[in-house]
Scaffold this active site. Structure first.
Site, short mmCIF file in Angstrom:
data_model
loop_
_atom_site.label_atom_id
_atom_site.label_comp_id
_atom_site.label_asym_id
_atom_site.label_seq_id
_atom_site.Cartn_x
_atom_site.Cartn_y
_atom_site.Cartn_z
N LYS A 29 0.84 -1.20 0.00
CA LYS A 29 0.00 0.00 0.00
C LYS A 29 0.87 1.25 0.00
CE LYS A 29 -1.65 -1.55 3.75
NZ LYS A 29 -2.34 -1.74 5.04
N THR B 179 -5.74 9.41 8.61
CA THR B 179 -6.01 8.10 8.01
C THR B 179 -5.97 6.96 9.03
OG1 THR B 179 -3.70 8.04 7.39
CG2 THR B 179 -5.27 8.71 5.69
N GLY C 63 -6.82 3.94 10.98
CA GLY C 63 -7.79 2.87 10.72
C GLY C 63 -7.91 2.46 9.26
N THR C 64 -7.20 3.17 8.38
CA THR C 64 -7.31 2.86 6.95
C THR C 64 -6.83 1.44 6.62
OG1 THR C 64 -6.82 5.16 6.55
CG2 THR C 64 -6.72 3.72 4.66
N GLY C 65 -5.68 1.06 7.22
CA GLY C 65 -5.11 -0.26 6.94
C GLY C 65 -6.04 -1.37 7.40
N CYS C 66 -6.63 -1.20 8.58
CA CYS C 66 -7.55 -2.21 9.12
C CYS C 66 -8.78 -2.32 8.22
CB CYS C 66 -8.03 -1.83 10.52
SG CYS C 66 -6.71 -1.53 11.68
#
Ligand code: PXL
Length: 264
Positions: free
Chosen positions: A181, A214, A216-219
């Site tokens: 990512k 951002t 929490g974006t990865g989760c």
């Protein structure tokens, strides 16, 4: 037994930590699963006391309790899709790896959570090594961000060329599909994620949305892929749909208290 006539929905499991601020971890995963039509099962590995600015404390869930949660969920639901986030400690990692060793057919997405968006280490160096040795061999898809990929490859990924070859190196090193990512890259105009499964590459790009926190974006991204896989599309479609789901969630961010939150 259920009475006949209820519609069925797929289920998916998240194994992750709790975020008291509700933006990341188990809370993000569960919201994502629900909104994508999937029943969410949760095995909690640790509890964090945090808000988007800082992680004030972390406590491990006793590993025997992690095992009990895994057994309770497995005996009743036997989820075919599993998302793994913050595992926190070596003993918890052992329990999760024993579980995964018995689930050879499952689709397992590993978001190798190491550092919070606010900058706190969420995994000790010892636990990262253990994660690589015991969890990565069971995973179908690894979804590192740039700092995590740099850590896993022990090198800087400063140019577009280096990032492109890093995806392949991660695949060769760990033997799983990789989605690298690019949200943390220096480019101010575009976010580019690169997928490589050993045969095909997919480049996913979207305009960078500026000035949005951002956390929490990865989760959300990894659990969206997991939820999509539970509804059984092919993996590249699942990743494309999850990428736009997250992009839209950032675009429609909302304010609650002092936090800016992904919203969809
Ligand atoms: O975004 C990574 C992450 C995952 N899981 C938990 C977290 C965080 C970041 O803070 O708290 C529980």
């Amino acid at each position: 037994m259920n009475p006949p006539g209820f519609p069925t929905i797929p289920c998916a499991l998240t194994i992750a930590g709790s975020d008291s601020g509700g933006g990341a971890g188990i809370q993000a995963d569960l919201k994502t699963f629900q909104s994508l039509g999937v029943h969410g099962l949760t095995v909690i590995t640790c509890i964090t006391a945090q808000n988007p600015d800082k992680v004030a404390g972390v406590r491990e869930i006793p590993p025997t309790m992690v095992r009990q949660q895994l057994e309770a969920v497995e005996s009743y639901f036997a989820p075919e899709c599993v998302k793994i986030g913050m595992l926190y400690s070596v003993p918890v990692i052992h329990e999760v790896s024993l579980y995964l060793a018995r689930k050879k057919e499952a689709f397992v997405v590993l978001d190798p959570v190491m550092i919070s968006t606010s900058g706190r280490a969420l995994l000790s160096t010892k636990a990262i090594d253990c994660l690589v040795q015991e969890i990565v061999p069971h995973c179908s898809l690894l979804t590192p961000n740039l700092p995590e990929a740099e850590y896993l490859l022990k090198k800087q990924l400063s140019s577009r060329e280096r990032i492109k070859s890093a995806v392949r190196e991660l695949h060769d090193k760990f033997g799983c599909f990789v989605l690298l990512k690019g949200g943390h890259s220096a480019s101010s105009t575009e976010v580019i994620d690169i997928y490589w499964d050993g045969q095909t590459e997919d480049i996913l790009s979207s305009p960078r949305i500026k000035n949005v926190q951002t956390h929490g974006t990865g989760c959300t991204y990894a659990s969206a892929i997991c939820a999509k896989m539970a509804t059984k599309p092919e993996i590249k479609t699942a990743i494309r749909e999850a990428h736009s789901f997250v992009h839209e969630a950032i675009k429609h961010s909302v304010q609650s208290g002092r936090a800016t939150l992904l919203h969809w």
